[in-house]
Design a protein around this motif. Structure first.
Motif, mmCIF file in Angstrom:
data_model
loop_
_atom_site.group_PDB
_atom_site.id
_atom_site.type_symbol
_atom_site.label_atom_id
_atom_site.label_comp_id
_atom_site.label_asym_id
_atom_site.label_seq_id
_atom_site.Cartn_x
_atom_site.Cartn_y
_atom_site.Cartn_z
ATOM 1 N N TYR A 126 0.840 -1.201 0.000
ATOM 2 C CA TYR A 126 0.000 0.000 0.000
ATOM 3 C C TYR A 126 0.873 1.249 0.000
ATOM 4 N N THR A 164 -9.034 4.440 -1.667
ATOM 5 C CA THR A 164 -7.600 4.384 -1.932
ATOM 6 C C THR A 164 -7.220 5.226 -3.140
ATOM 7 N N ASN A 219 -6.912 -2.670 1.755
ATOM 8 C CA ASN A 219 -6.398 -2.721 0.395
ATOM 9 C C ASN A 219 -5.730 -4.065 0.123
ATOM 10 N N THR A 258 -13.052 0.226 -0.486
ATOM 11 C CA THR A 258 -11.605 0.333 -0.339
ATOM 12 C C THR A 258 -10.952 0.898 -1.586
ATOM 13 N N ARG A 259 -11.392 0.426 -2.736
ATOM 14 C CA ARG A 259 -10.762 0.880 -3.983
ATOM 15 C C ARG A 259 -11.011 2.371 -4.194
ATOM 16 N N ASN A 281 -6.567 -5.703 -5.055
ATOM 17 C CA ASN A 281 -6.700 -4.947 -6.300
ATOM 18 C C ASN A 281 -7.897 -5.397 -7.137
ATOM 19 N N LEU A 327 -6.897 1.927 5.745
ATOM 20 C CA LEU A 327 -6.994 1.459 4.370
ATOM 21 C C LEU A 327 -5.959 0.397 3.992
ATOM 22 N N ASP A 330 -14.868 -4.191 -0.972
ATOM 23 C CA ASP A 330 -13.828 -3.973 -1.981
ATOM 24 C C ASP A 330 -14.056 -2.666 -2.724
#
Length: 636
Positions: A93, A336, A317, A332-333, A322, A313, A329
């Motif tokens: 990260y 981020t 992450n 988080t995406r 990814n 985060l 998800d």
């Protein structure tokens, strides 16, 4: 001396006083058979007591630093940014840098002697704007081309970013342990572009992009990697020839980026630029005076990611790997890759009202403003989510559904118990309530707890005795003037309706309707009515059945609403009194509180007979006499 009776020291003690006490207990037990023992260890100022102080301090310091070192080894207990960044690096990260505010503009100018030749707008073209904080520069981070229509040249959708465009160069040498540092703390890492040029062969440079999906990389992938290092600086590094292409010795590495001021550039809507000239000097054309038209005002500027955000985060992450499969998800995406976000709500189409299968709904509250711009919506859908979510699932971004909290608080205080004045106390309580709401309420899936607010007010200062606080909930709509529409407002909380015939649970701001002025909405036994005033100032019931109200679900519906005009800049506010003071939002609903919806009144209750009431900078003295047969007088 051989038979010394010793006691064990308590090595679990970490506090200075407890450590020293442990030393004393040890010396008390350190007595020989013939009665020999240390003396004066428990007398302050004695030599032995001073030595024990030094030992206790040394032990205390060592314990403290050992504890701090241990804390810095774990992400959830670290307090230093460098430690959080280092641990997050192990999870793959990279903390978000400062982000420059972005705006979209169109550029036009008139040129008569270019012969229809397109005019490029190069990367790094400067724009300026005036904001309250001062003058700020905006730049293009890519090149654009102005195309002619007759003698008028135009180019639209030009994205400009707040900050200063600059670059740094390095020469690659594999024999050295090189660090490709970006020497500016305020770099906006989303604007970094790298050009690697082979000066020996003379070929054109290769553009390297930031690596995102490690699984898709091979030895020929022209990518670079990014990491935060010490002093909040960022470092660029390259692949080893197996994962990512490795530059050759002697290659020139040109790193370009924008140095930004963060969120201070948000809200700019008027831009100017220097005249633009044609690059073909043989035409002797230009410079041309440009006209800048703002398509979207600047927004999205954000400060550097905080330690708390990194700690929140980084593990999520890593868990998301990814990809965007679960609703967590998606959150988080977005959090981020889009640091301008303040809060995110996400739910599946099967949970939507009405259900919409094959979709995933995302609602975003930005740090600046109430909704994300259309440009940012497209960026989130195409650049952040499209390559990571399941192919058959379509993400839909919707605006937050705001529930505007109204707080009316009368605070009784005793001037004998505090040194603060009434106005200072009122201002302090007001700021405290707003800060409390921002930190504890203005997030998705977060309840408003009425008693928690009461405690926050009472605990602000020792001079506050108690408070009487009422809350309301408001929603805002912008009705179409001259058009009849149905408007549904979902408060998602039960509305106060104690008995049949009760009125006042639903009210509104004023509007003009059917020729009547100062009209308002009201409710009567589940029916929405419209009341107003005639030209002679007489009150009248204009529409006895303008809509419905469901006191259980909190739905307020205007069946066929067609106002002549709406006060307050076209925004109609509809307010309800909740049946329960705890407010519970649903899905993308978000509770917010602004200063305009907060009213604090101070009542000095230092005497059983006289009180002074202050509100909004004005004062009113109210004299009362307690006891039976008392009378009251008021002066203004």
């Amino acid at each position: 001396m051989s038979n010394i009776n010793t006691k064990r020291l308590k090595v679990t003690e970490l506090d200075f006083d407890l450590i020293k006490e442990s030393f004393k207990n040890y010396l008390k037990g350190n007595v020989t058979d013939d009665g020999f023992s240390f003396t004066d260890y428990d007398f302050e100022g004695s030599g032995l007591s001073v030595l024990m102080d030094l030992l206790a301090y040394n032990t205390h310091y060592n314990a403290f630093y050992t504890n701090m070192i241990s804390n810095e080894m774990f992400l959830d207990t670290t307090t230093l940014r460098e430690s959080a960044v280092s641990i997050a690096k192990q999870l793959g990260y990279t903390p978000a840098s400062i982000r420059g505010s972005k705006a979209t503009v169109s550029i036009s100018f008139t040129a008569t002697n270019l012969g229809g030749q397109p005019v490029p707008i190069p990367k790094g073209t400067m724009f300026t704007t005036e904001l309250d904080e001062g003058t700020y520069g905006f730049v293009t981070t890519q090149s654009y081309t102005a195309l002619p229509s007759g003698d008028v040249y135009t180019v639209s959708d030009v994205e400009i970013t707040e900050g200063l465009y600059t670059s740094v160069q390095y020469s690659f040498n594999s024999q050295l342990n090189q660090n490709f540092m970006i020497p500016n703390k305020n770099v906006d890492t989303s604007t970094i572009t790298i050009l690697v040029t082979d000066v020996i062969s003379g070929t054109s440079g290769t553009v390297y992009t930031l690596a995102e999906d490690y699984a898709a990389l091979d030895g020929n992938s022209p990518v670079f990697f990014l990491q935060e290092v010490s002093d909040e600086l960022y470092e660029v590094y390259f692949g080893d020839g197996n994962v990512g292409k490795k530059p050759a010795d002697g290659n020139i590495i040109d790193i370009s980026y924008v140095i930004s001021n963060g969120d201070v550039g948000n809200g700019a809507s008027i831009f100017t630029s220097d005249p633009i000239s044609s690059p073909d000097t043989s035409l002797n054309a230009g410079p041309f005076s440009t006209t800048i038209t703002t398509q979207t005002s600047s927004a999205g500027g954000a400060s550097r990611e905080s330690i708390d955000s990194i700690k929140y985060l980084a593990p999520r992450n890593y868990e998301a790997q990814n990809r965007a499969v679960t609703t967590d998800d998606y959150k988080t995406r977005i959090m981020t890759d889009y640091p301008q976000v303040d809060a995110v709500a996400c739910w599946g189409g099967e949970e939507n009202d009405p259900p919409n299968y094959g979709k995933v709904y995302v609602s975003i509250k930005p740090k600046s403003g109430y909704v994300v711009t259309e440009t940012d919506r497209d960026y989130i859908k195409k650049e952040i989510l499209k390559s990571r979510n399941i192919a058959t699932v379509e993400p839909i971004i919707v605006d937050p559904d705001y529930l505007y909290l109204g707080v009316d608080s009368t605070i009784k205080w005793d001037s004998r118990l505090t040194s603060l004045t009434s106005e200072t106390l009122r201002a302090g309580v007001t700021n405290e309530i707003l800060a409390w709401a921002q930190n504890n309420v203005e997030k998705f899936e977060t309840y408003f707890r009425y008693t928690a607010l009461l405690r926050e007010i009472d605990n602000y200062d020792q001079g506050i005795l108690n408070n009487i606080t009422n809350v309301t909930v408001k929603k805002k709509i912008s009705p179409s003037i001259g058009e009849t529409h149905k408007y549904t407002m979902k408060f998602s909380n039960a509305i106060h309706y104690p008995h049949k015939g009760h009125q006042g649970a639903v009210t509104s701001s004023t509007f003009t309707y059917a020729g009547y002025t100062s009209c308002r909405l009201s409710d009567l036994d589940g029916v929405i009515q419209i009341n107003g005033f005639t030209s002679k100032g007489e009150s009248a019931l204009i529409d006895a059945a303008a809509g419905t109200v469901d006191y259980v679900t909190g739905d307020v519906v205007l069946s066929a609403f067609n106002p002549d005009a709406v006060d307050n800049s076209g925004v109609l506010s509809v307010t309800i009194k909740p049946d329960v003071n705890d407010i519970v939002p649903k899905t993308n609903q978000l509770i917010t509180l602004s200063g305009d919806d907060l009213n604090v009144v101070m009542v000095n209750d230092s005497s059983p007979s006289v009180g002074t009431q202050y509100t909004a900078g004005t004062s009113r003295v109210v004299s009362t006499t307690s006891g039976s047969g008392g009378t009251g007088t008021g002066s203004y």
